[in-house]
Design a protein around this motif. Structure first.
Motif, PDB file in Angstrom:
ATOM      1  N   VAL A   1      11.351  -0.027  10.857  1.00 35.68           N
ATOM      2  CA  VAL A   1      10.646  -0.829   9.846  1.00 35.68           C
ATOM      3  C   VAL A   1      10.055   0.089   8.787  1.00 35.68           C
ATOM      4  O   VAL A   1      10.148  -0.179   7.591  1.00 35.68           O
ATOM      5  N   ARG A   2       9.434   1.179   9.235  1.00 36.81           N
ATOM      6  CA  ARG A   2       8.813   2.126   8.309  1.00 36.81           C
ATOM      7  C   ARG A   2       9.845   2.732   7.358  1.00 36.81           C
ATOM      8  O   ARG A   2       9.585   2.899   6.167  1.00 36.81           O
ATOM      9  N   GLU A   3      11.015   3.027   7.888  1.00 33.36           N
ATOM     10  CA  GLU A   3      12.073   3.629   7.056  1.00 33.36           C
ATOM     11  C   GLU A   3      12.603   2.641   6.014  1.00 33.36           C
ATOM     12  O   GLU A   3      13.104   3.053   4.963  1.00 33.36           O
ATOM     13  N   ASN A   4      12.514   1.353   6.302  1.00 31.19           N
ATOM     14  CA  ASN A   4      13.030   0.338   5.386  1.00 31.19           C
ATOM     15  C   ASN A   4      11.933  -0.390   4.607  1.00 31.19           C
ATOM     16  O   ASN A   4      12.170  -1.447   4.029  1.00 31.19           O
TER      17      ASN A   4
ATOM     18  N   MET B   1       1.921  14.951   4.102  1.00 31.26           N
ATOM     19  CA  MET B   1       2.942  14.166   3.397  1.00 31.26           C
ATOM     20  C   MET B   1       3.352  12.946   4.208  1.00 31.26           C
ATOM     21  O   MET B   1       3.571  11.869   3.675  1.00 31.26           O
ATOM     22  N   LYS B   2       3.398  13.155   5.556  1.00 29.79           N
ATOM     23  CA  LYS B   2       3.776  12.055   6.422  1.00 29.79           C
ATOM     24  C   LYS B   2       2.742  10.936   6.364  1.00 29.79           C
ATOM     25  O   LYS B   2       3.050   9.761   6.408  1.00 29.79           O
ATOM     26  N   LYS B   3       1.444  11.368   6.269  1.00 32.73           N
ATOM     27  CA  LYS B   3       0.369  10.394   6.171  1.00 32.73           C
ATOM     28  C   LYS B   3       0.529   9.522   4.936  1.00 32.73           C
ATOM     29  O   LYS B   3       0.347   8.308   4.979  1.00 32.73           O
ATOM     30  N   ILE B   4       0.848  10.172   3.809  1.00 38.24           N
ATOM     31  CA  ILE B   4       1.022   9.434   2.555  1.00 38.24           C
ATOM     32  C   ILE B   4       2.194   8.474   2.682  1.00 38.24           C
ATOM     33  O   ILE B   4       2.127   7.325   2.246  1.00 38.24           O
ATOM     34  N   THR B   5       3.264   8.941   3.293  1.00 33.53           N
ATOM     35  CA  THR B   5       4.447   8.101   3.477  1.00 33.53           C
ATOM     36  C   THR B   5       4.110   6.877   4.328  1.00 33.53           C
ATOM     37  O   THR B   5       4.508   5.758   4.011  1.00 33.53           O
ATOM     38  N   VAL B   6       3.380   7.096   5.405  1.00 29.40           N
ATOM     39  CA  VAL B   6       2.983   5.986   6.281  1.00 29.40           C
ATOM     40  C   VAL B   6       2.084   5.016   5.526  1.00 29.40           C
ATOM     41  O   VAL B   6       2.247   3.793   5.619  1.00 29.40           O
ATOM     42  N   LEU B   7       1.117   5.572   4.783  1.00 30.80           N
ATOM     43  CA  LEU B   7       0.194   4.722   4.024  1.00 30.80           C
ATOM     44  C   LEU B   7       0.931   3.914   2.960  1.00 30.80           C
ATOM     45  O   LEU B   7       0.696   2.709   2.796  1.00 30.80           O
ATOM     46  N   LYS B   8       1.846   4.587   2.263  1.00 32.28           N
ATOM     47  CA  LYS B   8       2.615   3.900   1.220  1.00 32.28           C
ATOM     48  C   LYS B   8       3.491   2.816   1.835  1.00 32.28           C
ATOM     49  O   LYS B   8       3.592   1.701   1.307  1.00 32.28           O
ATOM     50  N   GLY B   9       4.119   3.137   2.954  1.00 29.80           N
ATOM     51  CA  GLY B   9       4.947   2.148   3.634  1.00 29.80           C
ATOM     52  C   GLY B   9       4.124   0.966   4.112  1.00 29.80           C
ATOM     53  O   GLY B   9       4.552  -0.188   4.013  1.00 29.80           O
ATOM     54  N   PHE B  10       2.931   1.257   4.637  1.00 29.93           N
ATOM     55  CA  PHE B  10       2.033   0.187   5.100  1.00 29.93           C
ATOM     56  C   PHE B  10       1.660  -0.740   3.950  1.00 29.93           C
ATOM     57  O   PHE B  10       1.696  -1.970   4.091  1.00 29.93           O
ATOM     58  N   LEU B  11       1.301  -0.153   2.812  1.00 31.68           N
ATOM     59  CA  LEU B  11       0.911  -0.963   1.644  1.00 31.68           C
ATOM     60  C   LEU B  11       2.072  -1.821   1.146  1.00 31.68           C
ATOM     61  O   LEU B  11       1.886  -2.982   0.770  1.00 31.68           O
ATOM     62  N   MET B  12       3.275  -1.244   1.150  1.00 33.75           N
ATOM     63  CA  MET B  12       4.459  -1.989   0.724  1.00 33.75           C
ATOM     64  C   MET B  12       4.707  -3.200   1.626  1.00 33.75           C
ATOM     65  O   MET B  12       4.966  -4.307   1.144  1.00 33.75           O
ATOM     66  N   ILE B  13       4.608  -2.967   2.937  1.00 37.01           N
ATOM     67  CA  ILE B  13       4.835  -4.059   3.890  1.00 37.01           C
ATOM     68  C   ILE B  13       3.730  -5.116   3.750  1.00 37.01           C
ATOM     69  O   ILE B  13       3.997  -6.322   3.771  1.00 37.01           O
ATOM     70  N   TRP B  14       2.484  -4.652   3.599  1.00 37.46           N
ATOM     71  CA  TRP B  14       1.335  -5.558   3.494  1.00 37.46           C
ATOM     72  C   TRP B  14       1.456  -6.469   2.274  1.00 37.46           C
ATOM     73  O   TRP B  14       1.369  -7.685   2.373  1.00 37.46           O
ATOM     74  N   VAL B  15       1.698  -5.852   1.108  1.00 35.96           N
ATOM     75  CA  VAL B  15       1.823  -6.629  -0.127  1.00 35.96           C
ATOM     76  C   VAL B  15       3.040  -7.541  -0.065  1.00 35.96           C
ATOM     77  O   VAL B  15       2.980  -8.716  -0.445  1.00 35.96           O
TER      78      VAL B  15
ATOM     79  N   VAL C   1      -2.621  -7.519   9.562  1.00 33.70           N
ATOM     80  CA  VAL C   1      -2.434  -7.273  11.002  1.00 33.70           C
ATOM     81  C   VAL C   1      -0.951  -7.086  11.331  1.00 33.70           C
ATOM     82  O   VAL C   1      -0.586  -6.155  12.067  1.00 33.70           O
ATOM     83  N   ILE C   2      -0.094  -7.945  10.771  1.00 36.62           N
ATOM     84  CA  ILE C   2       1.349  -7.822  11.025  1.00 36.62           C
ATOM     85  C   ILE C   2       1.870  -6.487  10.494  1.00 36.62           C
ATOM     86  O   ILE C   2       2.657  -5.804  11.153  1.00 36.62           O
ATOM     87  N   SER C   3       1.403  -6.086   9.314  1.00 34.23           N
ATOM     88  CA  SER C   3       1.831  -4.815   8.705  1.00 34.23           C
ATOM     89  C   SER C   3       1.381  -3.635   9.551  1.00 34.23           C
ATOM     90  O   SER C   3       2.100  -2.641   9.709  1.00 34.23           O
ATOM     91  N   LEU C   4       0.167  -3.734  10.089  1.00 32.43           N
ATOM     92  CA  LEU C   4      -0.387  -2.663  10.910  1.00 32.43           C
ATOM     93  C   LEU C   4       0.451  -2.446  12.168  1.00 32.43           C
ATOM     94  O   LEU C   4       0.638  -1.318  12.635  1.00 32.43           O
ATOM     95  N   ILE C   5       0.954  -3.536  12.694  1.00 40.74           N
ATOM     96  CA  ILE C   5       1.817  -3.450  13.886  1.00 40.74           C
ATOM     97  C   ILE C   5       3.207  -2.915  13.521  1.00 40.74           C
ATOM     98  O   ILE C   5       3.752  -2.022  14.181  1.00 40.74           O
ATOM     99  N   MET C   6       3.758  -3.457  12.431  1.00 47.47           N
ATOM    100  CA  MET C   6       5.135  -3.115  12.059  1.00 47.47           C
ATOM    101  C   MET C   6       5.298  -1.692  11.562  1.00 47.47           C
ATOM    102  O   MET C   6       6.359  -1.093  11.706  1.00 47.47           O
ATOM    103  N   ILE C   7       4.236  -1.109  10.974  1.00 46.25           N
ATOM    104  CA  ILE C   7       4.372   0.227  10.379  1.00 46.25           C
ATOM    105  C   ILE C   7       4.642   1.299  11.437  1.00 46.25           C
ATOM    106  O   ILE C   7       5.177   2.370  11.142  1.00 46.25           O
ATOM    107  N   PHE C   8       4.272   1.007  12.682  1.00 43.88           N
ATOM    108  CA  PHE C   8       4.501   1.975  13.746  1.00 43.88           C
ATOM    109  C   PHE C   8       5.903   1.865  14.345  1.00 43.88           C
ATOM    110  O   PHE C   8       6.268   2.640  15.230  1.00 43.88           O
ATOM    111  N   ILE C   9       6.668   0.913  13.867  1.00 40.09           N
ATOM    112  CA  ILE C   9       8.074   0.812  14.274  1.00 40.09           C
ATOM    113  C   ILE C   9       8.894   1.646  13.299  1.00 40.09           C
ATOM    114  O   ILE C   9       8.918   1.358  12.094  1.00 40.09           O
TER     115      ILE C   9
END
Length: 408
Positions: free
Chosen positions: A101-104, A1-15, A90-98
């Motif tokens: 940022v991931r929570e927001n 579930m955490k993986k999906i959350t991270v992936l979804k958050g990454f896609l949101m930030i990227w788009v 690239v920016i999203s990939l960096i930010m998702i590990f913060i």
């Protein structure tokens, strides 16, 4: 579930990042003095990166940014798309590990959609206003009347088609303005997105079908409109197809604190009220550079055969003069001044202080005398004049009743 959350958050930030990067410096480009203070530096940075990306990574050594071509589909524009996709990735990939940022990520994505609907909304309003004025789709002109159908470009054909009917231009203009304004208000955003998708789909199809060089920009308007609608898509599907009782969701304020609500209100007043009005005024004021009264407009032809005269027709229209030679070649000349006595000053490319001149004198209802002086060369001929209103395309008009189709 955490993986999906991270992936979804990454896609949101990227788009979301891509939307912001693509649209920027909007909305600052609508605020006075921001270009010199900030925007131009961002544009320079963005341009430098795209040129580096195209030359160094894609191997396009001749890549350059060509200014003011009227085209939004240059090589530079095409290179910009993957360049911006990779930057935001690239920016999203960096930010998702913060963690913060991931929570927001969800909130960031929602604000990117607000940005997208303002970007699309104000663009459509600007497009729509232009339909009511001379410019984008001009009506039938003498120049277009004299061009053979087969000699037109696909874009020229489309522009003449749309420009023929004021009624259709008004319909397009109202549709674009209405869709744009509906996107600017939260209560009407779903209806606005539906209208915007319909309007932008038509724009995209015209651009691709008639080789209009605004394919990339119009496609982005369409994609942004779809993204704005996506959060409400399930409710729309349930209501219209499954006939379920549903809701578009609770309309919550963006801010709960009073001071932020006031700031947001002022921002909305500026972008929903001031910006559309200033764009309308700007379009209107620009008409003086497009509309030129010229009582001598017409296509002059029927000259007697004379080997000394290289041209076969003279087209006088608005603020330009066109000489059509016997071999079909066209030469355009700019009009400087139009006098009531038929003397027309023509811009001299070599010496602006000594303009060339065309003199037109009416001999009878059907015949005119033309004397053209370009430099030391003087040509004098007699011929007839044809107006735009005399062509069947314009003279035909509208008919409620047609016993037979008038299809020539």
């Amino acid at each position: 579930m955490k993986k999906i959350t991270v992936l979804k958050g990454f896609l949101m930030i990227w788009v979301g990042l891509y939307i912001f990067i693509y649209g920027f410096p909007f909305p600052l480009d609508n605020i006075p003095f921001t270009y010199e203070l900030f925007s131009k530096y961002f544009i320079q940075l963005k341009t430098s990166f795209i040129l580096f990306f195209g030359k160094s990574l894609l191997g396009i050594e001749t890549l350059e940014k060509i200014e003011m071509t009227g085209s939004g589909d240059t090589t530079f524009d095409y290179v910009m798309i993957p360049a911006m996709i990779i930057v935001s990735f690239v920016i999203s990939l960096i930010m998702i590990f913060i963690k913060k940022v991931r929570e927001n990520a969800s909130g960031f994505y929602k604000w990117s959609l607000v940005y997208a609907r303002y970007f699309v909304g104000l663009t459509l309003i600007s497009y729509g206003v232009a339909k009511f004025l001379v410019g984008q789709f001009p009506g039938p002109s003498l120049y277009s009347m004299d061009v053979l159908y087969g000699e037109m470009s696909p874009m020229g054909l489309a522009w003449r088609f749309f420009g023929y009917s004021d009624t259709y231009k008004i319909f397009m203009g109202v549709s674009e303005i209405l869709a744009g304004f509906l996107l600017l208000f939260r209560r009407t955003v779903v209806l606005g997105a539906l209208m915007s998708i319909a309007v932008c789909t038509n724009i995209v199809l015209v651009n691709f079908s008639f080789d209009v060089p605004v394919k990339l920009f119009s496609s982005h308007l369409l994609v942004f409109s779809i993204l704005v609608l996506l959060p409400s898509l399930k409710a729309i599907f349930d209501f219209f197809l499954l006939q379920k009782t549903t809701s578009l969701g609770e309309l919550k304020p963006y801010f709960t604190k009073r001071k932020y609500q006031i700031i947001w209100l002022l921002i909305n007043i500026y972008y929903v009220g001031v910006i559309p009005i200033t764009r309308m005024v700007g379009h209107y004021q620009g008409q003086k550079f497009r509309v030129h009264q010229n009582e001598w407009e017409g296509i002059y032809s029927g000259f007697e055969a004379d080997e000394a005269i290289a041209w076969d027709k003279v087209v006088v229209e608005s603020n330009y003069l066109m000489l059509i030679r016997k071999d079909g070649e066209r030469e355009f000349l700019s009009i400087q001044e139009i006098n009531p006595d038929g003397k027309i000053s023509i811009k001299n490319r070599e010496n602006e202080e000594e303009p060339d001149e065309l003199s037109i004198r009416e001999l009878s209802d059907q015949e005119y005398e033309l004397e053209l002086r370009i430099g030391e060369n003087i040509s004098k001929v007699n011929g007839t004049r044809k107006l735009v209103s005399e062509y069947p395309l314009v003279a035909r008009g509208f008919h409620w009743i047609n016993e037979y189709p008038y299809n020539r």
